[in-house]
Scaffold this motif. Structure first.
Motif, short mmCIF file in Angstrom:
data_model
loop_
_atom_site.label_atom_id
_atom_site.label_comp_id
_atom_site.label_asym_id
_atom_site.label_seq_id
_atom_site.Cartn_x
_atom_site.Cartn_y
_atom_site.Cartn_z
N GLU A 1 100.30 -62.77 31.68
CA GLU A 1 101.07 -63.16 30.50
C GLU A 1 100.33 -64.23 29.71
N GLN A 2 99.63 -65.13 30.41
CA GLN A 2 98.89 -66.19 29.75
C GLN A 2 97.71 -65.61 28.95
N LEU A 3 97.11 -64.57 29.48
CA LEU A 3 96.03 -63.89 28.74
C LEU A 3 96.57 -63.29 27.45
N VAL A 4 97.74 -62.67 27.54
CA VAL A 4 98.36 -62.07 26.36
C VAL A 4 98.71 -63.14 25.33
N ASP A 5 99.23 -64.27 25.80
CA ASP A 5 99.57 -65.38 24.90
C ASP A 5 98.33 -65.90 24.18
N ASP A 6 97.22 -65.96 24.92
CA ASP A 6 95.96 -66.42 24.32
C ASP A 6 95.53 -65.47 23.22
N PHE A 7 95.63 -64.16 23.47
CA PHE A 7 95.27 -63.20 22.43
C PHE A 7 96.23 -63.30 21.24
N HIS A 8 97.50 -63.50 21.53
CA HIS A 8 98.51 -63.59 20.46
C HIS A 8 98.16 -64.72 19.49
N GLU A 9 97.75 -65.85 20.06
CA GLU A 9 97.39 -67.00 19.23
C GLU A 9 96.20 -66.65 18.34
N ILE B 1 102.72 -57.09 25.36
CA ILE B 1 101.61 -56.57 24.56
C ILE B 1 102.14 -55.63 23.48
N ILE B 2 103.04 -54.76 23.88
CA ILE B 2 103.61 -53.81 22.92
C ILE B 2 104.36 -54.54 21.81
N ASP B 3 105.07 -55.60 22.17
CA ASP B 3 105.80 -56.38 21.15
C ASP B 3 104.86 -56.95 20.10
N LEU B 4 103.64 -57.31 20.51
CA LEU B 4 102.67 -57.87 19.56
C LEU B 4 102.37 -56.90 18.43
N PHE B 5 102.39 -55.60 18.78
CA PHE B 5 101.95 -54.59 17.82
C PHE B 5 103.10 -53.68 17.35
N SER B 6 104.33 -54.04 17.69
CA SER B 6 105.46 -53.15 17.40
C SER B 6 105.69 -52.94 15.91
N ASN B 7 105.29 -53.89 15.07
CA ASN B 7 105.49 -53.76 13.63
C ASN B 7 104.22 -53.26 12.91
N ASP B 8 103.19 -52.94 13.69
CA ASP B 8 101.93 -52.48 13.11
C ASP B 8 101.81 -50.96 13.19
N ASN B 9 100.80 -50.47 12.52
CA ASN B 9 100.39 -49.07 12.68
C ASN B 9 99.54 -49.03 13.94
N ALA B 10 100.16 -48.75 15.11
CA ALA B 10 99.49 -48.99 16.38
C ALA B 10 99.78 -47.89 17.39
N ILE B 11 98.77 -47.65 18.23
CA ILE B 11 98.89 -46.75 19.37
C ILE B 11 98.27 -47.43 20.58
N LEU B 12 98.93 -47.35 21.72
CA LEU B 12 98.48 -48.05 22.92
C LEU B 12 98.35 -47.05 24.07
N VAL B 13 97.25 -47.17 24.81
CA VAL B 13 97.04 -46.36 26.02
C VAL B 13 96.99 -47.31 27.21
N TYR B 14 97.78 -47.00 28.22
CA TYR B 14 97.75 -47.79 29.45
C TYR B 14 97.38 -46.88 30.62
N LEU B 15 96.49 -47.39 31.47
CA LEU B 15 96.15 -46.72 32.72
C LEU B 15 95.73 -47.78 33.72
N SER B 16 95.60 -47.36 34.97
CA SER B 16 95.09 -48.25 36.01
C SER B 16 93.74 -47.76 36.47
N ASP B 17 92.88 -48.68 36.86
CA ASP B 17 91.54 -48.27 37.30
C ASP B 17 91.58 -47.46 38.59
N HIS B 18 92.58 -47.72 39.42
CA HIS B 18 92.76 -46.98 40.67
C HIS B 18 94.13 -47.31 41.24
N GLY B 19 94.48 -46.68 42.34
CA GLY B 19 95.76 -46.93 42.98
C GLY B 19 95.65 -47.94 44.11
N GLU B 20 96.61 -47.89 45.02
CA GLU B 20 96.69 -48.85 46.12
C GLU B 20 97.68 -48.30 47.15
#
Length: 591
Positions: free
Chosen positions: A380-388, A461-480
């Protein structure tokens, strides 16, 4: 003179017999396997392999004899047992063997990750079993050394053996020559094997010491791959986009970590671990893919193949193709990369590490418009840093990459210990498996809390771009694995591939979110996404999806690899460096 020479040849065996016996005791499993596999019908191969092992032991003994220092004998034992301890530890905890993969993982692990790893595995029951066994073996070795040097060796008068000296010496010389011949197999090994980042290698002799030598050499020389990859990227053809700059299109790529989708309520898990994503799905903005896999179950090779334009199913190597974010930059996009797994303070020179690729200065200055400057305890702190940063950045076509810590091992450390995120406890884990106790149920609860927190971070992250012309892809590098079907957690690198193993470690979550503005502006892409959610897909081809949504014109785009394209061709997915056919195993078993 001949007698003297032959006597000298045999002296290391007589003088250092205990360490030779310890060597062969440590590799006894390899000897049994070799005899079982080859049998008497292939006795030539068996003799060469056994001679190679004898050569190892003889070199150690001869070195000790020549230097004639007690400390060197202790050093020899320390080496033998250290390698054995590592092999036994990783075998017990991860079903892994010494290999290039091990060194990739070791040299890409920073200090904090090492500390979390030790907290998770250093004192678990399997590790304690390793320590007990090592203590017993070490005690037996000390007793054997004492008895041999105090009572047996002083009674030996090798120079008086007479003809026996000749016979034994000629046998030793013959075995050593055969062992030297066996060393030539190393040349074939390095000639035939190229970089693939897996354990799928033909070792000259399958023991822990041969694996160590080969893996170290292999890992050291694989640094060339980074240079090949950088050159392929910098020499890549130009790319353009047909999207007008005024569209201010935002393409967001979020890379998760160690995500077992069986622990996501979005994929049917009993606990509500993904409430925000489920709400977005119900609103019609989130499209959840059902059959997506990763080619590797460790970050380095997964990322390298995911971010390059190669296709493993077509036997293409990641280092021969460009880094796809660089092509977006060439096409006029701003490219931002906020990485919470970057090791800012590493001074490692092991250039095959993924950080050495992603942050090579020659690549970085061409590929990225901006990066984060530090990493954070929580995503969350990483996302806040990008938001700023984002609030003050110009609005233009952008590719934004986030690399999260997600559910990395040390699950309880992945989220703040507050009432808001400590949602699940051992009492919520309603399972009756015999191997589960309260401690293991707590670990499962920690993982589910980390998944719940990851859902929250994604929603931020989605909230940051919810009012933009935006598309988001989420995946994980691997499972566990988190005690899902056996008494095991983490990831394993076993030779035994089962459907359950694949489901936990290679099946990954994959989803696409579209903002309201995006769905209005690009209805044809929305329709393509809707029609593709059940197509089988492997993430080494994800760049073609991004070229599609970014309207990138480049020679590297291939519509038959683009899961959103009508020309997409479904192929069998080969994972683990081409070792396992995922779809064949899936057809033969019920997942």
């Amino acid at each position: 003179m001949i007698r003297h020479f032959l006597t000298k040849m045999v002296t290391p065996i007589i003088k250092e017999l205990p360490i030779i016996l310890v060597f062969f005791f440590i590799i006894k499993t390899s000897i049994i396997e070799q005899v079982t596999i080859l049998g008497l019908d292939n006795w030539e191969e068996l003799v060469v392999t056994l001679s190679l092992w004898f050569l190892y032991a003889y070199v150690i003994a001869a070195t000790i004899c020549i230097v004639n220092k007690t400390w060197l004998r202790f050093l020899g034992y320390f080496f033998l047992y250290s390698v054995y301890a590592v092999a036994y530890f990783i075998g017990s905890n991860f079903e892994m063997r010494i290999s290039p993969t091990l060194f990739t993982l070791l040299f890409e692990t920073n200090g904090r990750e090492s500390s979390e790893f030790l907290d998770a595995y250093a004192f678990c029951s399997k590790s304690i079993g390793v320590y007990v066994k090592l203590s017993i073996y070490a005690s037996i070795t000390v007793i054997m050394e004492f008895v041999y040097r105090r009572y047996i060796f002083p009674q030996i008068r090798f120079t008086r053996i007479g003809m026996g000296a000749y016979v034994i010496s000629f046998v030793v010389i013959g075995v050593l020559c055969t062992g030297i011949y066996g060393c030539t197999r190393f040349i074939d090994y390095f000639r035939l094997n190229t970089t693939n980042g897996t354990d799928l290698l033909e070792y000259p002799a399958d023991d822990i010491y041969t694996r160590l030598f080969c893996s170290l050499y292999f890992s050291y020389h694989s640094s060339d791959d980074i240079e090949k990859a950088i050159d392929a990227s910098l020499r890549s053809a130009d790319a353009t986009t047909i999207i007008d700059e005024s569209d201010s299109l935002k393409i967001i790529f979020v890379i998760g970590e160690s995500y077992n989708k069986m622990h996501a309520s979005l994929y049917g898990y009993s606990l509500q671990t993904t409430p925000n994503l489920q709400e977005l799905k119900e609103k019609g903005n989130l499209y959840v893919f059902s059959d997506v896999v990763t080619p590797y179950n460790f970050t380095s090779m997964s990322l390298k193949n995911m971010l390059s334009c190669n296709s493993l199913m077509d036997s293409e190597k990641w280092y021969d193709y460009p880094f796809f974010p660089l092509l977006f930059r060439k096409a006029g996009y701003d490219v931002f990369f906020w990485d919470n797994q970057r090791d800012f303070f590493s001074d490692t020179n092991w250039q095959y590490a993924v950080n050495s690729y992603l942050y090579n200065h020659k690549l970085s200055e061409k590929a990225y418009s901006k990066n984060n400057k530090i990493d954070y305890q929580y995503d969350e702190q990483l996302v806040d840093d990008f938001h700023e940063f984002y609030n003050s950045s110009p609005q233009s076509n952008s590719l934004v990459l986030f690399h999260l810590k997600g559910q990395h091992v040390g699950y309880g450390l992945r989220y703040p210990q507050t009432k808001k995120f400590v949602k699940f406890t051992p009492d919520d884990i309603h399972r009756t498996d015999d191997y589960l106790d309260t401690v293991k149920k707590q670990i499962i609860a920690n993982y589910d809390n980390a998944t719940y927190y990851n859902d929250y971070v994604l929603s931020q992250i989605i909230d940051l771009f919810s009012n933009d012309n935006a598309i988001l892809v989420y995946l994980s590098d691997h499972g566990e694995e988190i005690y899902d079907y056996r008494d095991f957690r983490g990831r394993s690198y076993t030779g035994t591939v089962t459907p359950q193993y694949l489901k936990c470690q290679f099946d990954i979550p994959f989803m696409i979110w579209c903002s309201d503005k995006y769905m209005v502006k690009y209805p044809e892409t929305k329709k393509s996404i809707q029609e593709s959610v059940n197509k089988p897909f492997m993430i080494d081809n994800v760049c073609h999806l991004f070229f599609h949504v970014g309207r990138i014109r480049t020679k590297y785009y291939q519509s038959d690899r683009d899961v959103l394209s009508p020309q997409y061709i479904i192929k069998d997915r080969w994972i683990r460096g081409g070792e396992s056919n995922y779809d064949q195993i899936k057809r033969q078993n019920t997942f």
